[in-house]
Each structure stands twice: as structure tokens, then as C-alpha cells.
Design a protein around this motif. Structure first.
Motif, PDB file in Angstrom:
ATOM      1  N   CYS A 166       0.829  -1.207   0.000  1.00 37.57           N
ATOM      2  CA  CYS A 166       0.000   0.000   0.000  1.00 37.57           C
ATOM      3  C   CYS A 166       0.867   1.264   0.000  1.00 37.57           C
ATOM      4  N   CYS A 167       1.937   1.239   0.764  1.00 34.91           N
ATOM      5  CA  CYS A 167       2.838   2.398   0.812  1.00 34.91           C
ATOM      6  C   CYS A 167       3.528   2.621  -0.538  1.00 34.91           C
ATOM      7  N   ARG A 168       3.927   1.528  -1.179  1.00 31.87           N
ATOM      8  CA  ARG A 168       4.552   1.652  -2.503  1.00 31.87           C
ATOM      9  C   ARG A 168       3.558   2.233  -3.508  1.00 31.87           C
ATOM     10  N   LEU A 169       2.336   1.711  -3.467  1.00 29.03           N
ATOM     11  CA  LEU A 169       1.308   2.221  -4.375  1.00 29.03           C
ATOM     12  C   LEU A 169       0.975   3.681  -4.060  1.00 29.03           C
ATOM     13  N   LEU A 170       0.943   4.021  -2.784  1.00 27.56           N
ATOM     14  CA  LEU A 170       0.617   5.385  -2.377  1.00 27.56           C
ATOM     15  C   LEU A 170       1.669   6.365  -2.893  1.00 27.56           C
TER      16      LEU A 170
END
Length: 547
Positions: A166-170
Motif C-alpha cells: 500500500c505504501c509503494r502504491l501510495l
């Protein structure tokens, strides 16, 4: 996991393995299974129905679209559901191939051979992750970036096991939204908590977007020192150096990135851009060829890539002082034209394109390089005539080379007219074509300035009745632009005035008339030039046999 209600697509060019894998998937409980042997059939199947699982071999036949090209196209055309699991399988564990596949972010990459238990485990894990993150992927598929950002934040706050993803996508979503400070605010604490390569890379890219190039370079260099195989770090270094106008280091970095992961059209295009800045024409040529070869089987297929490759060969020839090497490039150009004339990829190009006309435009460039100016002009003029007949609108692909030859020949009015036509059409040129045009304009700017001054002087003298002074000025302009149509017409007109003032026409003056007439009569001209030429024919007929 229960596969009984799941739809599965299997893609492999080898029928025995296709049959074997279908049996494995059936044994896992799947009842709806579609098996095809190439990427185009797989894309057609995806248009008919949405699959829950796609298991695709990497290599789908020599010269055919491969697995990660299929994946990229299927996702870009929204032919898969947000929760669809895409698994790439291959017997090839070579680093460039694996990196090329991983770059397209499949849900899993399996090396053959693998067991049914392994396949089941990997697909189940990938499916759980896809379902958990479905809200993010669904918003991304609709290009609703704010909704995707909100979904990421909600899942991170919920304590999901997929917080890292999720952090990478964010971070990627913040970049797309232009919210670079938000990305930095989110990534900086993560780097302090537990340094990980992906966090350093994401932060480096963020710093680059924030124009903090030294910070981006320092972070990327730190990553490469610990893991030299992370090609993304080399990409960041190349882009940061490029933006700092450090073209030498940019080229070193992009070459390292390509050595690690060569199967990326975007990376090859970046290499072309950097090589052009370094005047490394051989590298531009090689990378342009790689772009065409990779793009013609992918969603990036575009005739401009082939034109850029041809153009790069002639640019290398033009910027070479050694006559033998220049001749070698010209021979390479002719060989390349013959090789790609019947390339099946041309038949799949959507843009209207006439290979024969484009070949002749390139021939005009070669004639100019060889010093055969009149031949270059005749060839280009005939091309422009054919384009006017064949096409309702001027094809974008023809414009850069046509304008270049016009500028080289000193046909500045024609070049300006075509440039304006292109501008009015609203069609966008790719970066390579824009660079070629910019370079052509810059190289001919001084000659054009001298030409315009001499021509202006000639017109002023002519309008004042000083025909000899006008003739001298127009002749000076012709030395700058030897085959310029407007100047030839002006000299013709001046000669007629001077001859009319003579008691007996001088042989030299009449011969000049004949020479100018022969030069002009078969040329394709601007309408204004053609009208002027026609208006002069009645006076010309007194001294020249006018057809």
C-alpha cells in the motif's frame, strides 16, 4: 482455495505444456479454463470475458508478442479485472528476462518446472492480496487518483498485512497527482524505521521530482552500492544527471540500467534522449533500433519509432567527417529500408503511411548529403506532390525529414509552410522528431538570416527599378540557398527586366534564363510561386522555348 467458480486463461505457445497445465488447473478444481497459444488470441479472449486468473508463458514464439507485452497491453486497455491475478511462467531464469517481466509487475513469476502444490500456493497468495487491495486497483483502473489515494490510506490505517504494498502504491499515486511533498512526508519516516531498498528508491525518485537532484543522486548511489542489480536506481541516476545537464554521467547510468534490464521501450527512449545530448549518434542509432524492435510487438507500436531509427542512421552519416564511414552509414540506411519494407508490423500500424513515399524522402536526404542538390530537390518535390494527392492531411511521420531537407536546400518558405501545417493539425510529434526539427532549425538559422537579408535587399532594389543591384543581391542570396525556388524566380524576373533594357539580348543573360527555366519547370512549388512562374512565361517565350 476453491477454483470451481473461477475463470482461468492459460497462454503458452507449446501445445504439450499447454495441455499439461490445463490438466493441472482442472485438477485444482477449475471448471472454466480457456487455453490459447499466443498473445493476440489471449487479448481476444480477454475482450470476450473477464478472467480471475491468467497464467501466461513468457516466451510465446519467435518474433511474437511475449508474456509481459501481453500483460502490459491487457492492463492498459482495461481487459482484466482489478482483482485478476496475472502469473508469468518461464523456463528462462536469465537476469534481463526476469527483470523485464518483473518490471511489468505481474502478481507472480514462476520458474519451470513447478508442481501443482506450488502453483496452487502461489496463486492463492496472489489472489488473497489482489482481493484485499481491490479497492485501490479498481480506482487506479478508472484513473481516479484521489479515490485510490484514499483507499491506500484507509488500508494502511486498518493495519493490513499488505501495508508495504500500500505504501509503494501510495508513493506512485502521489507522483501521479503531483503531490511530491506528500510522498516525501510519507516515505521519510519509513526510511528511518527500517531502511529498505524500495523506500530509498521511492524517496530518491521523490527528491528528483522535487528538483532536489543532489539528494536523489545520493540516495540512488547508496542503493546501488549495496545492491548493484537494482536497475531502477540507475534509471533515477540517469534522469537526475540529465536534468542537471550532466550528460556524460547520465549516459553511464542509463547504459548500466539497460545492461541489467534492456526490455523496456521507455528506458530505450531515455537512452536515445541522453545519447542525443552527448552527440553519440551511434548509440542513438542502436537504441532507436531497439525501440522499434521492442515496440512493434507491444502497445507502444508506432510508425514514428521506425522513422526515428531510419533518421538516426542518416544523422550519424551527416555528423561524420570520414567519407568512408559516411558511405557505410548510407549503405546501412538503404539496407535497413529494404529489410523493413515488408515487415508485418507495418500492416498493424493504425496511422496512414506510405512506405514508398517515405523511402523517397530519405533518398532526398541521401542525395543532399552527397552534394546532389538538384536531385534532392526534384525527389523531395515529387514526394510532396504525391503526398498532396495521396493524403487528405499531411502525415506527421513524413514531416521531420521533409522539413529538414527543405531547410538544408534553403527552401525556407516551404519549410515554414509545412511547419505551420503541422502546428495547425494539432498532431504531436514525439520527442525524437521534435529534437531533429529543433536541430535542423538551429543549424540553418545563420544561413537563413543571410538569405533573408540578401533577398530583402534584392526586392527593395527591384521595386525601386535598380534591376542590376537587385540581380546582384538575388545572386548573393542564391549562393546561400543554391536551389531556392523563390530566389530562382526573382533572378528570372530580374533577368527579363535587364534583357528588356538591352539593345540586343546578351547570350549570357539568355543562357541564364534558360538555366533558370529548366530548373523551375518540373518543380512542385507553393501556389504563390507557381502563379508568379506562370505570369513570367509570356515574357520568357521571347527568349526561351516554353513548354
Amino acid at each position: 482455495m476453491n477454483y470451481s467458480d473461477k475463470r482461468v486463461l492459460i497462454v503458452d505457445d507449446q501445445r504439450p505444456f499447454l495441455t499439461l497445465l490445463r490438466g493441472v488447473v482442472n485438477n485444482m478444481g477449475a471448471q472454466s479454463v480457456v487455453a490459447v497459444q499466443n498473445a493476440d488470441s489471449a487479448l481476444a479472449a480477454c475482450k470476450k470475458e473477464k478472467f480471475d486468473f491468467i497464467i501466461c508463458d513468457l516466451h510465446l514464439g519467435s518474433g511474437k508478442k511475449n508474456g509481459f507485452q501481453f500483460l502490459e497491453e491487457a492492463r492498459q486497455k482495461n481487459l482484466v479485472k482489478p482483482e485478476t491475478v496475472f502469473a508469468v511462467v518461464s523456463a528462462d531464469s536469465e537476469r534481463p528476462v526476469v527483470f523485464g517481466s518483473v518490471e511489468q509487475q505481474p502478481d507472480d513469476y514462476l520458474i519451470k518446472p513447478f508442481s501443482q502444490a506450488q502453483l496452487n500456493l502461489r496463486l492463492s497468495k496472489a489472489h488473497q492480496k489482489r482481493v484485499a487491495l481491490c479497492a485501490i486497483y479498481a480506482a487506479m483502473q478508472k484513473n481516479d487518483i484521489p479515490a485510490a489515494i484514499s483507499a491506500c490510506r484507509r488500508l494502511i490505517l486498518s493495519g493490513t498485512r499488505y501495508a508495504k504494498t500500500c505504501c509503494r502504491l501510495l508513493a506512485e499515486l502521489y507522483w501521479k497527482a503531483g503531490e511530491y511533498s506528500q510522498a516525501k512526508h510519507m516515505l521519510t519516516p519509513l526510511l528511518k524505521q527500517k531502511p529498505q531498498p524500495w523506500v530509498s528508491l521511492a524517496l530518491a525518485k521523490t527528491e528528483m521530482y522535487l528538483t532536489q537532484y543532489d539528494n536523489a543522486i545520493a540516495l540512488a548511489q547508496d542503493v546501488t552500492s549495496r545492491n548493484p542489480l537494482l536497475f531502477e536506481a540507475q534509471d533515477i541516476l540517469a534522469q537526475s544527471y540529465l536534468l542537471q545537464h550532466d550528460y556524460v554521467n547520465a549516459q553511464v547510468a542509463i547504459e548500466r540500467a539497460i545492461d541489467l534490464a534492456p526490455y523496456s521501450v521507455e528506458r530505450q527512449l531515455a537512452a536515445c534522449k541522453i545519447a542525443r545530448q552527448n552527440h553519440n549518434y551511434e548509440m542513438v542509432k542502436q537504441r532507436s533500433l531497439d525501440v522499434w524492435e521492442q515496440s512493434k510487438k507491444s502497445i507502444h507500436r508506432d510508425i514514428s519509432h521506425l522513422c526515428n531509427y531510419f533518421r538516426s542512421i542518416l544523422d550519424a552519416a551527416e555528423n561524420c567527417d570520414d567519407k568512408q564511414i559516411r558511405s557505410k552509414y548510407q549503405h546501412e540506411m538503404l539496407t535497413a529500408i529494404a529489410r523493413y519494407r515488408h515487415d508485418e508490423a507495418l500492416a498493424r500500424i493504425d496511422e496512414d503511411f506510405d512506405y514508398g513515399i517515405y523511402e523517397n524522402i530519405l533518398t532526398a536526404r541521401i542525395s543532399y548529403l552527397d552534394g546532389r542538390l538538384l536531385e534532392a530537390k526534384r525527389t523531395l518535390s515529387e514526394c510532396q506532390r504525391q503526398i498532396a494527392i495521396r493524403f487528405e492531411k499531411y502525415p506527421t511521420a513524413f514531416a521531420p525529414d521533409s522539413i529538414k531537407v527543405m531547410l538544408d536546400l534553403g527552401e525556407y518558405d516551404d519549410a515554414e509552410r509545412l511547419s505551420q501545417t503541422l502546428l495547425n493539425s494539432g498532431k504531436r510529434l514525439d520527442e525524437s522528431a521534435l529534437f531533429a526539427l529543433k536541430t535542423s532549425v538551429e543549424k540553418t538559422a545563420e544561413r537563413k538570416h543571410h538569405y533573408q537579408n540578401f533577398n530583402k535587399q534584392g526586392i527593395e532594389h527591384y521595386n525601386s527599378g535598380r534591376f542590376q543591384e537587385a540581380y546582384n543581391a538575388f545572386m548573393a542570396a542564391q549562393k546561400v540557398a543554391p536551389v531556392n525556388t523563390g530566389i530562382a524566380l526573382n533572378i528570372l524576373q530580374c533577368n527579363l527586366k535587364l534583357i528588356a533594357q538591352m539593345k540586343k539580348p546578351e547570350t549570357r543573360a539568355v543562357n541564364t534564363l534558360k538555366q533558370m527555366y529548366r530548373h523551375l519547370k518540373n518543380m512542385v512549388m507553393l501556389e504563390s510561386h507557381q502563379q508568379k512562374f506562370e505570369s513570367l512565361k509570356s515574357d520568357l517565350g521571347k527568349y526561351v522555348e516554353v513548354a
